[in-house]
Design an enzyme around this catalytic site. Structure first.
Site, mmCIF file in Angstrom:
data_model
loop_
_atom_site.group_PDB
_atom_site.id
_atom_site.type_symbol
_atom_site.label_atom_id
_atom_site.label_comp_id
_atom_site.label_asym_id
_atom_site.label_seq_id
_atom_site.Cartn_x
_atom_site.Cartn_y
_atom_site.Cartn_z
ATOM 1 N N ASN A 123 3.962 57.029 14.433
ATOM 2 C CA ASN A 123 4.130 58.086 15.436
ATOM 3 C C ASN A 123 4.204 57.435 16.811
ATOM 4 O O ASN A 123 3.822 56.288 16.989
ATOM 5 C CB ASN A 123 2.927 59.037 15.399
ATOM 6 C CG ASN A 123 3.054 60.053 14.279
ATOM 7 O OD1 ASN A 123 4.148 60.319 13.783
ATOM 8 N ND2 ASN A 123 1.926 60.615 13.881
ATOM 9 N N LYS A 202 9.039 64.681 18.042
ATOM 10 C CA LYS A 202 7.708 64.471 17.456
ATOM 11 C C LYS A 202 6.732 63.952 18.516
ATOM 12 O O LYS A 202 5.557 64.324 18.543
ATOM 13 C CB LYS A 202 7.788 63.495 16.275
ATOM 14 C CG LYS A 202 6.442 63.325 15.603
ATOM 15 C CD LYS A 202 6.479 63.325 14.116
ATOM 16 C CE LYS A 202 5.090 63.590 13.544
ATOM 17 N NZ LYS A 202 4.767 62.744 12.429
HETATM 18 N N1 LIG Z 1 -1.494 60.184 8.247
HETATM 19 C C1 LIG Z 1 -0.515 60.999 8.512
HETATM 20 O O1 LIG Z 1 -0.529 62.172 8.115
HETATM 21 C C2 LIG Z 1 0.698 60.521 9.278
HETATM 22 C C3 LIG Z 1 1.855 61.327 9.296
HETATM 23 C C4 LIG Z 1 2.957 60.879 9.996
HETATM 24 C C5 LIG Z 1 2.923 59.658 10.649
HETATM 25 N N2 LIG Z 1 1.792 58.920 10.634
HETATM 26 C C6 LIG Z 1 1.804 57.635 11.337
HETATM 27 O O2 LIG Z 1 1.805 56.601 10.364
HETATM 28 C C7 LIG Z 1 1.087 55.458 10.846
HETATM 29 C C8 LIG Z 1 0.013 55.088 9.824
HETATM 30 O O3 LIG Z 1 -0.954 56.110 9.800
HETATM 31 P P1 LIG Z 1 -2.076 56.202 8.670
HETATM 32 O O4 LIG Z 1 -2.680 57.539 8.787
HETATM 33 O O5 LIG Z 1 -1.518 55.776 7.354
HETATM 34 O O6 LIG Z 1 -3.102 55.082 9.179
HETATM 35 P P2 LIG Z 1 -4.271 54.397 8.325
HETATM 36 O O7 LIG Z 1 -4.745 55.317 7.259
HETATM 37 O O8 LIG Z 1 -5.238 53.848 9.317
HETATM 38 O O9 LIG Z 1 -3.539 53.184 7.589
HETATM 39 C C9 LIG Z 1 -3.067 52.052 8.229
HETATM 40 C C10 LIG Z 1 -3.318 50.887 7.288
HETATM 41 O O10 LIG Z 1 -2.610 49.739 7.754
HETATM 42 C C11 LIG Z 1 -3.433 48.619 7.473
HETATM 43 N N3 LIG Z 1 -2.978 47.470 8.263
HETATM 44 C C12 LIG Z 1 -3.005 47.300 9.613
HETATM 45 N N4 LIG Z 1 -2.444 46.131 9.959
HETATM 46 C C13 LIG Z 1 -2.066 45.524 8.798
HETATM 47 C C14 LIG Z 1 -1.426 44.301 8.501
HETATM 48 N N5 LIG Z 1 -1.082 43.435 9.456
HETATM 49 N N6 LIG Z 1 -1.180 44.010 7.212
HETATM 50 C C15 LIG Z 1 -1.532 44.855 6.224
HETATM 51 N N7 LIG Z 1 -2.135 46.045 6.445
HETATM 52 C C16 LIG Z 1 -2.388 46.375 7.718
HETATM 53 C C17 LIG Z 1 -4.830 49.098 7.830
HETATM 54 O O11 LIG Z 1 -5.767 48.252 7.260
HETATM 55 P P3 LIG Z 1 -7.312 48.242 7.745
HETATM 56 O O12 LIG Z 1 -7.972 49.308 6.920
HETATM 57 O O13 LIG Z 1 -7.757 46.864 7.406
HETATM 58 O O14 LIG Z 1 -7.324 48.554 9.227
HETATM 59 C C18 LIG Z 1 -4.808 50.487 7.205
HETATM 60 O O15 LIG Z 1 -5.160 50.450 5.843
HETATM 61 C C19 LIG Z 1 0.537 55.871 12.215
HETATM 62 O O16 LIG Z 1 1.375 55.419 13.231
HETATM 63 C C20 LIG Z 1 0.559 57.392 12.171
HETATM 64 O O17 LIG Z 1 0.706 57.975 13.456
HETATM 65 C C21 LIG Z 1 0.679 59.312 9.958
#
Ligand SMILES: NC(=O)c1ccc[n+]([C@@H]2O[C@H](COP(=O)([O-])OP(=O)(O)OC[C@H]3O[C@@H](n4cnc5c(N)ncnc54)[C@H](OP(=O)(O)O)[C@@H]3O)[C@@H](O)[C@H]2O)c1
Length: 323
Positions: A123, A202
């Site tokens: 996002n 968005k």
């Molecule tokens: N969740 C939603 O509903 C949603 C919907 C649309 C868009 N988004 C967007 O999608 C993105 C991800 O969101 P999310 O909710 O999935 O976040 P999240 O649950 O925090 O997941 C991100 C994951 O990436 C891992 N990570 C970070 N750096 C890494 C690296 N270098 N190598 C491997 N893994 C790595 C993190 O690991 P650690 O646990 O070790 O930190 C974490 O497990 C965001 O930008 C968000 O705005 C989310």
């Protein structure tokens, strides 16, 4: 020709897919990929050793929008050490938070095959631009994911559903983009000629809903229930629209109507920014309201409401981290 054959043929490009990040979006993408009739090899890169062990030994569960709890089958959870042994990938999908995406792209770029492409799913603005700068327009795709997913437990995720998501890239053929969209069919992904208007739409919605709900610790519906919050949301959207126009971007829908639609559709949910605050994590405000402000500076548009929300969120973040 049977529909399945068509789908397999159109996915001749992407046989081996790497999802970077085993969080909410990473798990949802993995589920979408293994549900596709093209059945590519799906690998999820998990950097946290505890989660990697848990996912491998006990598996991952996803609860679908219709309430079914499914075990995620056919996904390989891997570490960076495993990655080095696995060779090249046709498609890499970066599913980290925006503040981690640049580092993630740098870490995995050498594993992208010569004809492969990388998709950013973050996002806000900046992650796609940073990936573009590293990989170039022929290898970089942006996805606007309009689905919600959150963590129920250590290895259980809830996909709440969503609406059409969008995929586009400045230098990528429509055929290639359609192949990616067909791999993510269950997320109803539409290929568009220009992704920018969808990214800004968005951005406007997130800039309005996320900081207000996070600051006041309220559900999304409060944005349309409370007339004062709604007025602030309208100011945020108007500023974002003025900046977008300066960049020549015309949003595909009225952003304020979109705020109302999203706040209604997700009324009972807590925004991702509020969830980050609750869990004491860094938020993505720098990439949302912060990017509106910075981009406004560049084109001479002042965005005081976005700036105040940005600063207030930074203070809120610092409070949560101290406790
Ligand atoms: N969740 C939603 O509903 C949603 C919907 C649309 C868009 N988004 C967007 O999608 C993105 C991800 O969101 P999310 O909710 O999935 O976040 P999240 O649950 O925090 O997941 C991100 C994951 O990436 C891992 N990570 C970070 N750096 C890494 C690296 N270098 N190598 C491997 N893994 C790595 C993190 O690991 P650690 O646990 O070790 O930190 C974490 O497990 C965001 O930008 C968000 O705005 C989310």
């Amino acid at each position: 020709m049977r529909p399945e054959e068509t789908s397999i043929m159109t996915n001749k490009y992407f046989r081996k897919v790497l999802v970077v990040g085993g969080g909410n979006v990473g798990v949802l993408l993995a589920y979408a990929l293994v549900s596709s009739s093209a059945r590519p090899g799906v690998y999820v890169l998990v950097r946290n050793p505890q989660y990697l062990k848990l996912f491998r030994e006990e598996g991952v569960k996803i609860v679908t929008p219709d309430g079914m709890s499914l075990r995620l089958e056919g996904v390989h959870f891997i570490s960076y050490d495993d990655l080095r042994r696995l060779g090249l990938f046709d498609l890499i999908m970066v599913a980290t938070k925006a503040y981690d995406s640049l580092e993630a792209v740098k870490q995995v770029r050498e594993f992208l095959g010569s004809g492969g492409v990388l998709v950013t799913c973050q996002n806000g603005l900046r992650s796609y631009e940073e990936a573009l700068e590293i990989l170039g327009p022929n290898k970089t795709v942006a996805m606007v994911l309009n689905h919600g997913v959150y963590r129920l437990g250590n290895r259980e995720f809830k996909w709440i559903g969503g609406s059409t998501s969008y995929l586009g890239g400045k230098g990528i053929s429509r055929e290639l983009l359609s192949s990616i969209a067909s791999l993510l069919k269950i997320l109803s992904v539409q290929v568009v000629d220009d992704i920018e208007p969808y990214r800004w739409l968005k951005l406007a919605v997130n800039a309005a809903i996320n900081p207000l709900t996070a600051l006041y610790e309220v559900k999304n519906k409060l944005i349309i229930i409370d007339e004062n919050l709604f007025k602030i949301a309208a100011m945020v959207v108007a500023e974002t629209q003025r900046v977008a126009e300066k960049y020549g971007v015309v949003m595909p829908a009225d952003p304020l109507k979109e705020v109302v639609r999203v706040a209604e559709a997700t009324g009972e949910n807590y925004s991702s920014m509020l969830q980050d605050i609750i869990w004491g994590k860094r938020t993505e405000v720098d990439y949302i309201n912060g990017e509106v402000v910075v981009r406004g500076w560049r084109v001479g548009v002042s965005t005081p409401v976005n700036e105040v929300l940005w600063l207030m969120m930074k203070y809120k973040e610092s409070l949560k981290r101290k406790t």
